[in-house]
Design an enzyme around this catalytic site. Structure first.
Site, PDB file in Angstrom:
ATOM      1  N   ASP A   1       0.134  -7.792   1.564  1.00 18.28           N
ATOM      2  CA  ASP A   1       0.305  -6.281   1.501  1.00 18.28           C
ATOM      3  C   ASP A   1       2.037  -6.179   1.711  1.00 18.28           C
ATOM      4  O   ASP A   1       2.367  -5.119   2.390  1.00 18.28           O
ATOM      5  CB  ASP A   1      -0.315  -5.487   2.911  1.00 18.28           C
TER       6      ASP A   1
ATOM      7  N   HIS B   1       0.881  -1.153   0.010  1.00 19.25           N
ATOM      8  CA  HIS B   1      -0.024   0.076   0.182  1.00 19.25           C
ATOM      9  C   HIS B   1       0.818   1.371   0.165  1.00 19.25           C
ATOM     10  O   HIS B   1       0.428   2.448  -0.462  1.00 19.25           O
ATOM     11  CB  HIS B   1      -0.990  -0.019   1.062  1.00 19.25           C
TER      12      HIS B   1
ATOM     13  N   SER C   1       4.822   2.380   7.983  1.00 17.71           N
ATOM     14  CA  SER C   1       4.146   1.425   7.048  1.00 17.71           C
ATOM     15  C   SER C   1       5.422   0.733   6.137  1.00 17.71           C
ATOM     16  O   SER C   1       6.194   1.548   5.408  1.00 17.71           O
ATOM     17  CB  SER C   1       3.119   1.422   6.226  1.00 17.71           C
TER      18      SER C   1
END
Length: 393
Positions: free
Chosen positions: A138, A106, A216
Site C-alpha cells: 500500500d 489507496h 493516509s
C-alpha cells in the site's frame, strides 16, 4: 514653478531607466506575452520559542513541527465515483530532491489523468505524476516538477530499532484539516495488517497518535524528525445503536515501517514495480498469537519456543520443494484443537522469527526472488536446518 534642470533630466531618463531595470530582471515582455509569475518560496516564520511560556518538552515538539512540516504535503485526488468527478484527500511527504513524494497506493490509485494535486505548506500547488504503486505494501511514489532548492526531503529511520513507549508524532490532513500535528506513543510493534492484495504486511507499527481519514500516506515521526513509518490504516469504532455518528478513530492506528518503505520506494523509483519473495506457507495463526502451552506440550517443544507454526504448505511452492510439511491431524487438548505434528520456523539465516509478522517482514525487506535462505525448523522434538530457494509472488 518650473522644475529644475536636474529634475527635468531625471524625468526624461526615467523611461530608459525602467527599460534597463526590466532587462536586468529578465522580465521585459514581447507584444502579447503574459507577465511571468515570480513566486518567492520562503519558510514559515519561526516563533521565538525562548520567549514563550512553554516547557522544554513542548518546545522540542514545536521546533520539530516547524522543521519538518514544510516536507509534508497534502494531496487532493480527482476521481470518478458514480459518474461524477469527486475529490478525495490524503497526505504524503518529500523523500528526495528530485521531487519524489511518498504516499499510500489507496490514496491515488483511482486518480483521473492529471488528477493529482500536491499542496505544500508555503501555498505552492503542483500536479504530480505517478512513478509507481505497490498494492502489496500500500505504498506509492509520486513525482512533482519542483526545483530541488525548494524541496526538503525527510530521512527514514531504522524501524528495527523502535521500542514500545517511544514518542510518535503524526503530521497530515485529517478530514482535510491540513498540517495537523498529533502526538502519541508507539503502542505495539510487529503487528500484521492486510495489504490491498491477498498478502499481509508485517512488522507494522501500532500507535495511539490520532490518525484519521486524510492522514493516509503521511509520515509518523520520532523526536529526531525521522520518519519511522507511513500512516496507512486505523481501527474504527462502529456507530452505536444509540448514535448515528460516523465511525471514528478508536485509538489504534497502523503505520508501515520505515525499513519496508525504504525498500519499496527504492524499487519503485528504479524499476516502477516491486518484486517480492514467495515461500508458500500458511501459518496456524496469522495474527501474531504465540504458540500455546497445549501446543508446546503436544509437539514436545521447549516452553519458551517462539516461531511460526506451519499449518499448510502450498502445492509446488518453494516451501514444498524444500521439504516443509503440512501440520498433522488435530487433536483436542483441554478444549483446544492442537496439531499432532507440525513444522515450526524459528529463524531465517540465523535471524529469529517470533511470529508470522516478523517472517513476512524479513522476507519483504531482506530478500529477492531467487535468493536461497536457510530456515531453522523445529520438527518432531528436535531442531533441523533446511535450505530454501525463494520464488516470486
Amino acid at each position: 514653478m518650473n522644475p529644475s534642470p536636474l529634475r527635468r533630466l531625471l524625468l526624461a531618463l526615467l523611461p530608459l531607466l525602467l527599460i534597463i531595470f526590466g532587462f536586468a530582471l529578465g522580465s521585459v515582455l514581447l507584444p502579447g506575452q503574459a507577465a511571468p509569475v515570480l513566486q518567492v518560496i520562503a519558510p514559515p516564520p519561526t516563533p521565538d520559542f525562548d520567549a514563550l511560556e512553554i516547557s522544554a518538552a513542548e518546545s522540542e515538539i514545536a521546533r520539530l513541527y516547524v522543521e519538518v512540516s514544510p516536507s509534508v504535503v497534502s494531496i487532493n485526488v480527482a476521481v470518478v465515483q458514480r459518474g461524477r468527478v469527486e475529490s478525495v484527500s490524503g497526505s504524503g511527504f518529500v523523500i528526495s530532491d528530485q521531487g519524489h513524494v511518498v504516499t499510500n497506493t489507496h490514496v491515488i490509485e483511482d486518480a483521473m489523468r492529471d488528477g493529482i494535486e500536491v499542496n505544500f505548506l508555503d501555498g505552492t500547488i503542483v500536479r504530480a505524476q505517478i512513478v509507481g504503486m505497490d498494492r502489496d505494501s500500500d505504498l506509492a511514489v509520486l513525482q512533482v516538477s519542483t526545483p530541488p532548492e525548494q524541496l526538503r526531503p525527510l530521512v527514514l529511520a531504522d524501524s528495527d530499532r523502535l521500542v514500545i513507549g517511544q514518542t510518535a508524532l503524526a503530521i497530515g490532513s485529517p478530514f482535510g484539516q491540513r498540517w495537523t500535528l498529533t502526538r502519541g506513543i508507539i503502542s505495539a510493534l510487529d503487528r500484521t495488517i492486510q495489504g490491498l492484495n491477498r498478502f499481509s504486511i508485517g512488522s507494522v507499527i501500532q500507535t495511539d497518535a490520532a490518525i484519521n481519514q486524510g492522514n493516509s500516506g503521511g509520515p509518523l515521526f520520532n523526536l529526531r524528525g525521522e520518519v519511522i513509518g507511513v500512516n496507512s490504516q486505523i481501527v474504527t469504532e462502529p456507530p452505536s445503536r444509540l448514535s448515528r455518528s460516523i465511525p471514528g478513530n478508536a485509538g489504534v492506528g497502523f503505520a508501515i515501517p520505515a525499513n519496508l518503505v525504504r525498500r519499496v520506494v527504492d524499487d519503485l523509483i528504479r524499476d516502477g514495480e516491486v518484486r517480492y519473495s514467495f515461500l508458500g506457507i500458511t501459518a496456524l495463526s496469522d495474527e501474531g498469537r504465540p504458540i500455546t502451552l497445549n501446543q508446546m506440550e503436544t509437539l514436545n517443544l521447549p516452553n519458551n519456543l517462539r516461531g511460526v507454526l506451519v499449518a499448510a504448505v502450498s502445492p509446488d511452492s518453494p516451501a514444498e520443494r524444500a521439504g516443509l510439511r503440512d501440520m498433522g491431524r488435530s487433536v483436542r487438548v483441554r478444549g483446544e484443537q492442537v496439531p499432532s505434528s507440525a513444522d515450526i520456523i524459528t529463524a531465517i539465516d540465523g535471524t529469529p522469527v517470533h511470529d508470522m509478522s516478523s517472517l513476512i517482514s524479513w522476507l519483504a525487506i531482506h530478500t529477492r526472488p531467487g535468493d536461497e535462505v536457510t530456515l531453522s525448523i523445529w520438527r518432531d522434538g528436535a531442531p533441523i536446518s533446511m535450505p530454501v530457494t525463494l520464488g516470486e509472488r
